[in-house]
Design a protein around this motif. Structure first.
Motif, PDB file in Angstrom:
ATOM      1  N   LYS A  20       0.848  -1.200   0.000  1.00 26.75           N
ATOM      2  CA  LYS A  20       0.000   0.000   0.000  1.00 26.75           C
ATOM      3  C   LYS A  20       0.883   1.250   0.000  1.00 26.75           C
ATOM      4  CE  LYS A  20      -4.191  -1.803   0.705  1.00 26.75           C
ATOM      5  NZ  LYS A  20      -3.803  -2.861  -0.254  1.00 26.75           N
ATOM      6  N   ILE A  21       0.281   2.369  -0.413  1.00 25.63           N
ATOM      7  CA  ILE A  21       1.022   3.630  -0.353  1.00 25.63           C
ATOM      8  C   ILE A  21       0.905   4.159   1.079  1.00 25.63           C
ATOM      9  CG2 ILE A  21       1.020   6.010  -1.201  1.00 25.63           C
ATOM     10  CD1 ILE A  21      -0.011   4.688  -3.867  1.00 25.63           C
ATOM     11  N   ALA A  22       2.044   4.376   1.707  1.00 24.90           N
ATOM     12  CA  ALA A  22       2.015   4.644   3.150  1.00 24.90           C
ATOM     13  C   ALA A  22       1.980   6.137   3.471  1.00 24.90           C
ATOM     14  CB  ALA A  22       3.216   3.994   3.810  1.00 24.90           C
ATOM     15  N   ASP A  23       2.737   6.892   2.707  1.00 25.43           N
ATOM     16  CA  ASP A  23       3.035   8.258   3.133  1.00 25.43           C
ATOM     17  C   ASP A  23       2.168   9.294   2.405  1.00 25.43           C
ATOM     18  OD1 ASP A  23       4.350  10.223   4.469  1.00 25.43           O
ATOM     19  OD2 ASP A  23       6.021  10.307   3.038  1.00 25.43           O
ATOM     20  N   GLN A  24       0.843   9.313   2.681  1.00 26.24           N
ATOM     21  CA  GLN A  24      -0.014  10.256   1.958  1.00 26.24           C
ATOM     22  C   GLN A  24      -0.199  11.553   2.751  1.00 26.24           C
ATOM     23  OE1 GLN A  24      -2.539   6.890   0.787  1.00 26.24           O
ATOM     24  NE2 GLN A  24      -3.510   8.334  -0.649  1.00 26.24           N
ATOM     25  N   LYS A  25      -0.148  12.688   2.032  1.00 24.99           N
ATOM     26  CA  LYS A  25      -0.292  14.011   2.671  1.00 24.99           C
ATOM     27  C   LYS A  25      -1.302  14.834   1.872  1.00 24.99           C
ATOM     28  CE  LYS A  25       3.367  13.851   5.588  1.00 24.99           C
ATOM     29  NZ  LYS A  25       4.770  13.781   5.179  1.00 24.99           N
ATOM     30  N   ALA A  26      -1.836  15.868   2.551  1.00 28.45           N
ATOM     31  CA  ALA A  26      -2.745  16.768   1.843  1.00 28.45           C
ATOM     32  C   ALA A  26      -1.925  17.860   1.181  1.00 28.45           C
ATOM     33  CB  ALA A  26      -3.731  17.375   2.824  1.00 28.45           C
ATOM     34  N   VAL A  27      -2.059  17.968  -0.133  1.00 28.66           N
ATOM     35  CA  VAL A  27      -1.232  18.948  -0.836  1.00 28.66           C
ATOM     36  C   VAL A  27      -2.052  19.652  -1.912  1.00 28.66           C
ATOM     37  CG1 VAL A  27      -0.355  17.220  -2.434  1.00 28.66           C
ATOM     38  CG2 VAL A  27       1.002  19.247  -2.008  1.00 28.66           C
ATOM     39  N   GLU A  28      -1.619  20.880  -2.211  1.00 25.43           N
ATOM     40  CA  GLU A  28      -2.331  21.672  -3.210  1.00 25.43           C
ATOM     41  C   GLU A  28      -1.958  21.177  -4.610  1.00 25.43           C
ATOM     42  OE1 GLU A  28      -2.108  26.142  -3.888  1.00 25.43           O
ATOM     43  OE2 GLU A  28      -1.845  25.831  -1.713  1.00 25.43           O
ATOM     44  N   PRO A  29      -2.930  20.765  -5.435  1.00 23.86           N
ATOM     45  CA  PRO A  29      -2.572  20.236  -6.769  1.00 23.86           C
ATOM     46  C   PRO A  29      -1.793  21.251  -7.599  1.00 23.86           C
ATOM     47  CG  PRO A  29      -4.969  20.511  -6.544  1.00 23.86           C
ATOM     48  CD  PRO A  29      -4.388  20.730  -5.187  1.00 23.86           C
ATOM     49  N   GLY A  30      -2.181  22.556  -7.474  1.00 24.73           N
ATOM     50  CA  GLY A  30      -1.517  23.600  -8.267  1.00 24.73           C
ATOM     51  C   GLY A  30      -0.032  23.674  -7.941  1.00 24.73           C
ATOM     52  N   ALA A  31       0.283  23.540  -6.641  1.00 27.29           N
ATOM     53  CA  ALA A  31       1.684  23.633  -6.229  1.00 27.29           C
ATOM     54  C   ALA A  31       2.474  22.453  -6.773  1.00 27.29           C
ATOM     55  CB  ALA A  31       1.751  23.665  -4.711  1.00 27.29           C
ATOM     56  N   LEU A  32       1.837  21.264  -6.736  1.00 32.62           N
ATOM     57  CA  LEU A  32       2.497  20.051  -7.228  1.00 32.62           C
ATOM     58  C   LEU A  32       2.781  20.175  -8.718  1.00 32.62           C
ATOM     59  CD1 LEU A  32       3.326  17.558  -5.703  1.00 32.62           C
ATOM     60  CD2 LEU A  32       1.161  16.499  -6.317  1.00 32.62           C
ATOM     61  N   ARG A  58      -2.835  25.632 -17.006  1.00 28.50           N
ATOM     62  CA  ARG A  58      -4.226  26.102 -17.063  1.00 28.50           C
ATOM     63  C   ARG A  58      -4.949  25.713 -15.779  1.00 28.50           C
ATOM     64  NH1 ARG A  58      -5.788  26.633 -23.062  1.00 28.50           N
ATOM     65  NH2 ARG A  58      -7.638  27.445 -22.052  1.00 28.50           N
ATOM     66  N   LEU A  59      -4.810  26.589 -14.811  1.00 29.76           N
ATOM     67  CA  LEU A  59      -5.490  26.343 -13.529  1.00 29.76           C
ATOM     68  C   LEU A  59      -6.419  27.518 -13.307  1.00 29.76           C
ATOM     69  CD1 LEU A  59      -2.355  25.304 -11.463  1.00 29.76           C
ATOM     70  CD2 LEU A  59      -4.075  23.797 -12.428  1.00 29.76           C
ATOM     71  N   ASN A  60      -7.718  27.285 -13.366  1.00 32.62           N
ATOM     72  CA  ASN A  60      -8.596  28.441 -13.226  1.00 32.62           C
ATOM     73  C   ASN A  60      -9.712  28.247 -12.215  1.00 32.62           C
ATOM     74  OD1 ASN A  60      -9.675  26.552 -14.837  1.00 32.62           O
ATOM     75  ND2 ASN A  60      -9.476  27.778 -16.718  1.00 32.62           N
ATOM     76  N   GLU A  61      -9.599  27.212 -11.384  1.00 35.92           N
ATOM     77  CA  GLU A  61     -10.619  27.012 -10.352  1.00 35.92           C
ATOM     78  C   GLU A  61      -9.928  26.980  -9.004  1.00 35.92           C
ATOM     79  OE1 GLU A  61     -13.189  23.541 -10.860  1.00 35.92           O
ATOM     80  OE2 GLU A  61     -12.511  23.499 -12.940  1.00 35.92           O
ATOM     81  N   LYS A  62     -10.723  26.926  -7.991  1.00 38.37           N
ATOM     82  CA  LYS A  62     -10.142  26.672  -6.677  1.00 38.37           C
ATOM     83  C   LYS A  62     -10.256  25.166  -6.462  1.00 38.37           C
ATOM     84  CE  LYS A  62      -9.870  28.631  -2.184  1.00 38.37           C
ATOM     85  NZ  LYS A  62      -8.535  28.039  -2.168  1.00 38.37           N
ATOM     86  N   ILE A  82      -0.875  21.827 -19.282  1.00 41.77           N
ATOM     87  CA  ILE A  82      -1.207  20.995 -18.122  1.00 41.77           C
ATOM     88  C   ILE A  82      -2.275  21.737 -17.326  1.00 41.77           C
ATOM     89  CG2 ILE A  82       0.807  21.881 -16.823  1.00 41.77           C
ATOM     90  CD1 ILE A  82       0.814  19.071 -15.403  1.00 41.77           C
ATOM     91  N   GLY A  83      -3.293  21.028 -16.886  1.00 38.21           N
ATOM     92  CA  GLY A  83      -4.369  21.701 -16.171  1.00 38.21           C
ATOM     93  C   GLY A  83      -5.102  20.750 -15.245  1.00 38.21           C
ATOM     94  N   ALA A  84      -6.104  21.291 -14.561  1.00 41.55           N
ATOM     95  CA  ALA A  84      -6.852  20.449 -13.620  1.00 41.55           C
ATOM     96  C   ALA A  84      -8.319  20.863 -13.561  1.00 41.55           C
ATOM     97  CB  ALA A  84      -6.234  20.539 -12.237  1.00 41.55           C
ATOM     98  N   GLN A  85      -9.157  19.892 -13.204  1.00 40.73           N
ATOM     99  CA  GLN A  85     -10.585  20.135 -12.979  1.00 40.73           C
ATOM    100  C   GLN A  85     -10.948  19.397 -11.700  1.00 40.73           C
ATOM    101  OE1 GLN A  85     -12.284  18.064 -16.247  1.00 40.73           O
ATOM    102  NE2 GLN A  85     -11.526  19.508 -17.804  1.00 40.73           N
ATOM    103  N   THR A  86     -12.109  19.713 -11.118  1.00 37.69           N
ATOM    104  CA  THR A  86     -12.476  18.950  -9.918  1.00 37.69           C
ATOM    105  C   THR A  86     -13.978  18.791  -9.784  1.00 37.69           C
ATOM    106  OG1 THR A  86     -12.299  18.818  -7.535  1.00 37.69           O
ATOM    107  CG2 THR A  86     -12.535  21.016  -8.447  1.00 37.69           C
ATOM    108  N   ASN A  87     -14.371  17.700  -9.095  1.00 39.74           N
ATOM    109  CA  ASN A  87     -15.774  17.541  -8.716  1.00 39.74           C
ATOM    110  C   ASN A  87     -15.858  17.444  -7.186  1.00 39.74           C
ATOM    111  OD1 ASN A  87     -14.847  15.041  -8.101  1.00 39.74           O
ATOM    112  ND2 ASN A  87     -16.272  13.920  -9.399  1.00 39.74           N
ATOM    113  N   ASP A  88     -14.787  17.942  -6.506  1.00 39.63           N
ATOM    114  CA  ASP A  88     -14.679  17.969  -5.040  1.00 39.63           C
ATOM    115  C   ASP A  88     -14.361  16.626  -4.395  1.00 39.63           C
ATOM    116  OD1 ASP A  88     -14.878  20.658  -4.796  1.00 39.63           O
ATOM    117  OD2 ASP A  88     -17.079  20.626  -4.729  1.00 39.63           O
TER     118      ASP A  88
END
Ligand code: ADP
Length: 704
Positions: free
Chosen positions: A532-544, A566-570, A604-610
């Motif tokens: 399993k993946i052990a070391d998970q953290k909460a990180v901002e996708p934009g920063a990554l 292309r990052l235009n949402e929160k 490179i960009g991102a979208q989200t459904n929360d």
């Protein structure tokens, strides 16, 4: 003198019933009846028309004095449709016509003219047997007023007495006719079905047709599969030698019309028939009469059967029935023979494939005893064919009983059962094999087929790759770590000179790349083994995303390419192993840079459904062929072809394992020459807090 009359009537009835009771043949019954009527009632001529249950005339007897008179079906029809008999049939009542010239019901014929025989008298009575109308009996006298009510009474009495006898005789004749047809067909069926070899089948059909119809010549034609022409394949009898091979264009002639109408024809006189044309003629045969029936099977007409020139001069009334029956019989048998031919070919073909297959194949019964083995099976196992025949399948390899079932019952239902196993050779050695077992029909018996694919090479290659990975892990990772930290330290120790810094930058970049590759290989190993993946953290996708761009930017600048973010949402924070996903993004971006022409553009960009954040990387490179789109995520897969930049083929395999390890998905959308977009989804974090991204000995980490 009523007593005398009664007596005479009684005598008459007795004589009539005696006359007709002795005979069962319809014609004989009719004749005797007519003679008795003329004798006892009077008149010069008389007729009896017999009707079937639908009121259609089926037979008749006409007598002029003592002579029997020939008649045609057409004449009979006219008699019962029109004229006096017609009236009687319609009203089911007797009719007395004292003067035919004065009665509307009388159908006037040529001989009714005054200068010929002129006016006559007539009596006509219906023959009713148990409420069924079975015929009409008519007597005609050459002078008017010869018949009176008394005669009518007599005729009625005769009719009452005779009608049952007529009905019986009719039924008997019908039964006999049916029996004749049935026995011709039964004999035909028995004889035709004895063999399924095609020419034999044809010969038997022809023989039976010839016998059943008593004709001089018979011929059989089938519709050709390619152009739908009718081709004569076989013939028998008088001058039949020229017939086979004859070809009738689709739809032509009598034969063509039989196929079109799906209905047979009997042509008693071909010279008078308009439908008969040149194409129906056979060289060397003077065709006088012909019967043609469709050969059909499962509602489809596949050819015709022809019976030419009856020996007696005319076809029996049953000819059509018999021919039609023989036609269906022939259809079924020919189709069976065709199926058999196909089946035999398929068997032969299987035999060839079996022997020539590059894979070893064994055939066993349901107990597992070997019945057959091909050349390759002998070569791979080292056993001789005879030795193999004495072995059972579980002595030859380790059967996966879970998959096949302890009594091979799983093979009864499923299509194929496949597993990896080892084959035991005659010399005690083993060969790794991929087994494909399935149920087959072999030489007409229900059997099992076992294909053993030798996977020695693949196994060796797998082992080699495992060794390589282990080697990379131990022999590259630790020294590399040392180099990275040394460069880090040098960075602090050396003077802040621009060229020195550039050199150090290049060194750091290159070692970073090697380090990422090594780490990805190790991750592949771990994830593949189910860790399993052990070391998970909460990180901002934009920063990554920004960090990944920072790492690949030097490569893009070198190729004059532009990377557009292309990052235009929160976006919500994502819950990930920071370094692993960092490497995933770098992999996708590096591929995009590699495949995009110089001066091109990468997005490179991102979208989200929360719940998930969906990240995409798009390029305008050459695209990926649909057939390769699934394959590229497999380990060590590279799409071959000229002008394709090289690579190891581990990048996307790593991306897929890493993203799936996070509970996300990765896929590609691409059209040839229109660029490629990779998509991946990563889970949103429950936390709202994050830290700062920083690098530590070449790895990206989160400082909380
Ligand atoms: P490699 O180390 O060969 O790049 P990857 O697993 O990253 O291995 O990619 C596998 C194959 O997928 C590559 O060889 C390439 O043919 C194809 N591929 C990956 N990304 C792209 C892209 N953006 N455009 C076209 N083809 C690509």
């Amino acid at each position: 003198m009523p007593e005398d009359r009664n007596r005479a009537l009684l005598e008459l009835l007795i004589s009539v019933s005696r006359e007709v009771a002795a005979a069962l043949d319809l014609r004989t019954v009719l004749q005797r009846l007519l003679y008795a009527a003329i004798q006892n009632v009077g008149g010069e001529r008389g007729s009896i028309v017999v009707l079937d249950d639908l009121g259609r005339p089926v037979d008749a007897t006409i007598v002029y004095g003592k002579r029997l008179h020939e008649h045609t079906t057409q004449q009979l029809r006219e008699t019962v449709e029109r004229g006096l008999a017609g009236w009687v049939v319609q009203h089911r009542k007797p009719a007395l016509v004292p003067d035919t010239s004065k009665d509307e019901r009388w159908l006037r014929r040529a001989d009714d003219a005054a200068e010929k025989s002129g006016a006559k008298s007539a009596i006509c009575v219906p023959l009713l047997a148990r409420e069924r109308l079975v015929g009409v009996l008519t007597l005609v006298h050459s002078v008017p007023n010869a018949f009176n009510e008394e005669h009518l009474e007599l005729m009625r009495a005769i009719a009452d007495q005779a009608s049952v006898a007529v009905l019986n005789a009719r039924l008997y004749t019908e039964a006999q006719r049916t029996a004749r047809v049935m026995s011709a067909l039964a004999e035909g069926a028995a004889a035709i079905n004895t063999s399924l070899e095609m020419p034999d089948v044809w010969r038997r059909i022809l023989n039976q047709t010839m016998q059943a119809l008593q004709v001089e010549t018979v011929a059989l034609a089938l519709i050709d599969g390619t152009d739908s022409n009718l081709i004569f394949l076989a013939a028998a009898g008088h001058n039949s030698g020229n017939i086979p091979g004859r070809n009738i264009p689709k739809g032509d002639g009598l034969a063509g019309s039989v196929i079109r109408d799906r209905h047979g024809v009997v042509v008693p006189n071909v010279r008078q028939d308009k439908r008969y044309s040149d194409v129906d003629r056979f060289g060397g045969i003077e065709m006088r009469a012909v019967a043609i029936a469709p050969i059909q099977t499962q509602g489809k007409v596949i050819g015709v059967l022809e019976a030419i020139n009856p020996i007696s001069g005319a076809f029996d009334p049953d000819a059509m029935l018999v021919m039609t029956g023989l036609g269906s019989l022939a259809g079924t048998t020919i189709q069976n023979a065709q199926f058999l031919e196909k089946l035999q070919k398929a068997h032969e073909r299987y035999r060839e494939l079996f022997e020539d297959s590059v894979d070893p194949i064994l055939i066993t019964d349901w107990e597992g005893s070997v019945l057959e083995a091909n050349r390759q099976a002998v070569a791979l196992s080292g056993y001789t064919t005879e030795q193999l025949h004495s072995l059972s399948i579980d002595q030859l390899h380790e059967v996966n009983w879970n998959k096949a079932g302890l009594e091979f019952e799983e093979l009864k239902e499923s299509d194929t059962c496949s597993y990896e196993s080892v084959l035991h050779k005659s010399n005690g050695g083993t060969v790794p094999v991929e087994v494909h077992a399935r149920r087959v029909e072999f030489e007409e018996s229900d059997s099992l087929q076992w294909i053993f694919r030798d996977i020695t090479e693949r196994k060796e290659l797998d082992a080699l790759r495992d060794d390589m990975t282990a080697m990379i892990y131990h022999d590259l990772r630790s020294p590399l770590g040392n180099i990275v930290s040394s460069i880090d330290m040098l960075n602090g120790m050396l003077p802040n000179d621009e060229s020195v810094q550039t050199m150090l930058g290049i060194a750091a970049n290159s070692t970073g790349r090697i380090q990422r590759l090594v780490n990805s290989l190790l991750d592949i190993n771990r994830l593949e083994s189910g860790q399993k993946i052990a070391d998970q953290k909460a990180v901002e996708p934009g920063a990554l995303i920004s960090e990944a761009i920072r790492d690949v930017e030097p490569g893009a600048i070198g190729r004059h390419q532009k990377i557009v973010k292309r990052l235009n949402e929160k976006y919500p924070l994502i819950w990930v192993d920071v370094d692993m996903i960092h490497r995933v993004l770098i992999n996708l971006l590096e591929n995009a840079i590699k495949f995009t022409p110089t001066d091109g553009r990468i997005e490179i960009g991102a979208q989200t459904n929360d719940e998930f954040v969906k990240i995409w990387v798009r390029d305008d490179g050459p695209g990926i062929h649909p057939a390769d789109q699934v394959r590229i995520f497999d380990k060590f897969t590279r799409v071959r072809g000229k002008d394709k930049p090289g690579g190891l083929g581990v990048g996307l395999a790593f991306c897929k394992l890493a993203v799936q390890g996070h509970g996300g998905k990765i896929w590609v959308e691409s059209e040839m020459n229109k660029g490629t977009t990779f998509w991946l989804t990563l889970p949103a974090a429950r936390k709202k807090q994050t830290g700062k991204l920083k690098r530590h000995t070449g790895k990206l980490e989160l400082e909380e």
